[in-house]
Scaffold this active site. Sequence first.
Site, mmCIF file in Angstrom:
data_model
loop_
_atom_site.group_PDB
_atom_site.id
_atom_site.type_symbol
_atom_site.label_atom_id
_atom_site.label_comp_id
_atom_site.label_asym_id
_atom_site.label_seq_id
_atom_site.Cartn_x
_atom_site.Cartn_y
_atom_site.Cartn_z
ATOM 1 N N ASP A 1 -7.602 -3.394 10.304
ATOM 2 C CA ASP A 1 -7.869 -4.589 9.511
ATOM 3 C C ASP A 1 -8.155 -5.825 10.371
ATOM 4 O OD1 ASP A 1 -8.399 -5.206 6.922
ATOM 5 O OD2 ASP A 1 -6.362 -5.758 6.383
ATOM 6 N N LYS B 1 0.874 -1.170 0.000
ATOM 7 C CA LYS B 1 0.000 0.000 0.000
ATOM 8 C C LYS B 1 0.914 1.223 0.000
ATOM 9 C CE LYS B 1 -3.605 -2.172 2.793
ATOM 10 N NZ LYS B 1 -4.768 -2.256 1.923
ATOM 11 N N ASP C 1 -2.064 -7.939 -1.421
ATOM 12 C CA ASP C 1 -2.913 -7.090 -0.581
ATOM 13 C C ASP C 1 -4.348 -7.628 -0.506
ATOM 14 O OD1 ASP C 1 -3.650 -5.049 1.061
ATOM 15 O OD2 ASP C 1 -3.685 -3.485 -0.482
ATOM 16 N N ARG D 1 -8.936 -12.405 2.362
ATOM 17 C CA ARG D 1 -9.766 -13.495 1.851
ATOM 18 C C ARG D 1 -9.018 -14.829 1.896
ATOM 19 N NH1 ARG D 1 -10.427 -10.588 -3.878
ATOM 20 N NH2 ARG D 1 -10.500 -8.849 -2.433
#
Length: 484
Positions: A277, A266, A336, A340
Amino acid sequence: MLKQVTTLKGLEKKFDTLVYAAPENLFKKKLHTKVLPNAKWDLVDHALKSSTAGSKGTIINTWTGETTPSTFSVIMLPEKVSHYNSPARREQLYSQLTAIKTNKSKNIGIVISIDDPDMQLAVSCAVQRYTCYINRKVMAKEKTQVHLLVTDSEGSVLKMSDSIQSILDAMVLSIDIVNAPPSDLGPDAYAKLIRKTFEKRKHTSLTEIKGEELLKSNLSGIYNVGRGSNEKPRLIVVDYKPSSFKKTVVLVGKGLTYDTGGLSLKTDGNLVGMKMDLGGSAAVVGALDAIIKQEPKVRVIAALGVVENMIGPNSYKVDDIITMHSGKTVEINNTDAEGRVVLADCLSFTARKYNPDYIVDAATLTGAQMIATGRYFAGLMSNDAELESIMVNVGKKTGDLMCALPFAPEYFEDELMSELADMKNSAKDRFNAPSSAAAQFLFNHISDLDTPWAHIDMAGQAMCAKNIATGYGVALLAELVQSL
Ligand SMILES: [Zn+2]
């Protein structure tokens, strides 16, 4: 910091700051003068007559010239809100509460009248969030005490149930987790906090699989995302198993204690706030804390993927292919899109091991969620229409709002096509509902099981625009377990 008050008697003279809030329709019924007959209504009468609540609500701050209270604030909430909103007007209430001129008072009394008794939890959550907000400074020596009393539309006091109290307490736990600086709450410290919270609780056991052990359990997704960090990645499973139960619910939380993006780094501005997060896992930790106190006859298993996504010689790489817990292979095209990968292993592991009736995950998963459903509504994706509808309604009841986004393998499977593996981890077309494509990725790892599943993408909800934790999801998940 938040205490409940049980009687209206003498409240007018008890606090440095006194606040009364109600929807506009109850002001029209003159309920305010019945609830707090001795408050200085003459000071606000003129303003009340000339104001309307509009769609956002309004606040009148007055100075009384006395010491208790020195400030008297009156909040008028909108008479009506859209059918997407909670009848509690929770966000409107919270936003007006932050406009109270407290004059540094250390003792605030808030009295709220509601027109729907089912909304007591939601308004109480708004006040708890406000209490955490005004006490947010890390170094503050003295904390501000907030006292809350809620009445119905007739002015009768609504007692705060133990269940509401358990949720309010758990919100503080969850907010503290999300607000903590990332170097203070890496995977080691977070795991310690989780163990401390749940070890020695009634009917509860905890298992932690970490570092290389993850590979022995085929949890390569979690292992690979976390292998660039100095602190070992882990799956923590907390199992609340009452002596008798009819249903099993699994709650999965994304616990990325910090997300640099990994090698798909990022850039500077996008790193700000990435300590949030772990927001999905903080919601699950909070909810389970409340659930265990409520002792429902439901087995509830929390699975927390606690990982730090860092850059280093051991980091997983773009182009890597990982064999996941589900047995399916994933070609990494974006490090990134790590949440998931972690969640997919958590879902596959718990869905297969515990065979739950429902499995729900909460995660700060995609920036696209904020484009799709914004800051006030999390995105909800589910393979089960009934579960989806229950959850949207629980969202309205608690004020943790959600809006359904499409779940449709027929449209999103192709987004993840890979030449070399079963799928890639990041979608190719960013204009084809990337939040739904991310949900598709998760579903791919439990698609053989037929378990009713829902995914909450709360990327825009874990923290508000000011980068302060909200406690989103605690009330939602705790109430959901009671509603299934
Ligand atoms: Zn990421």
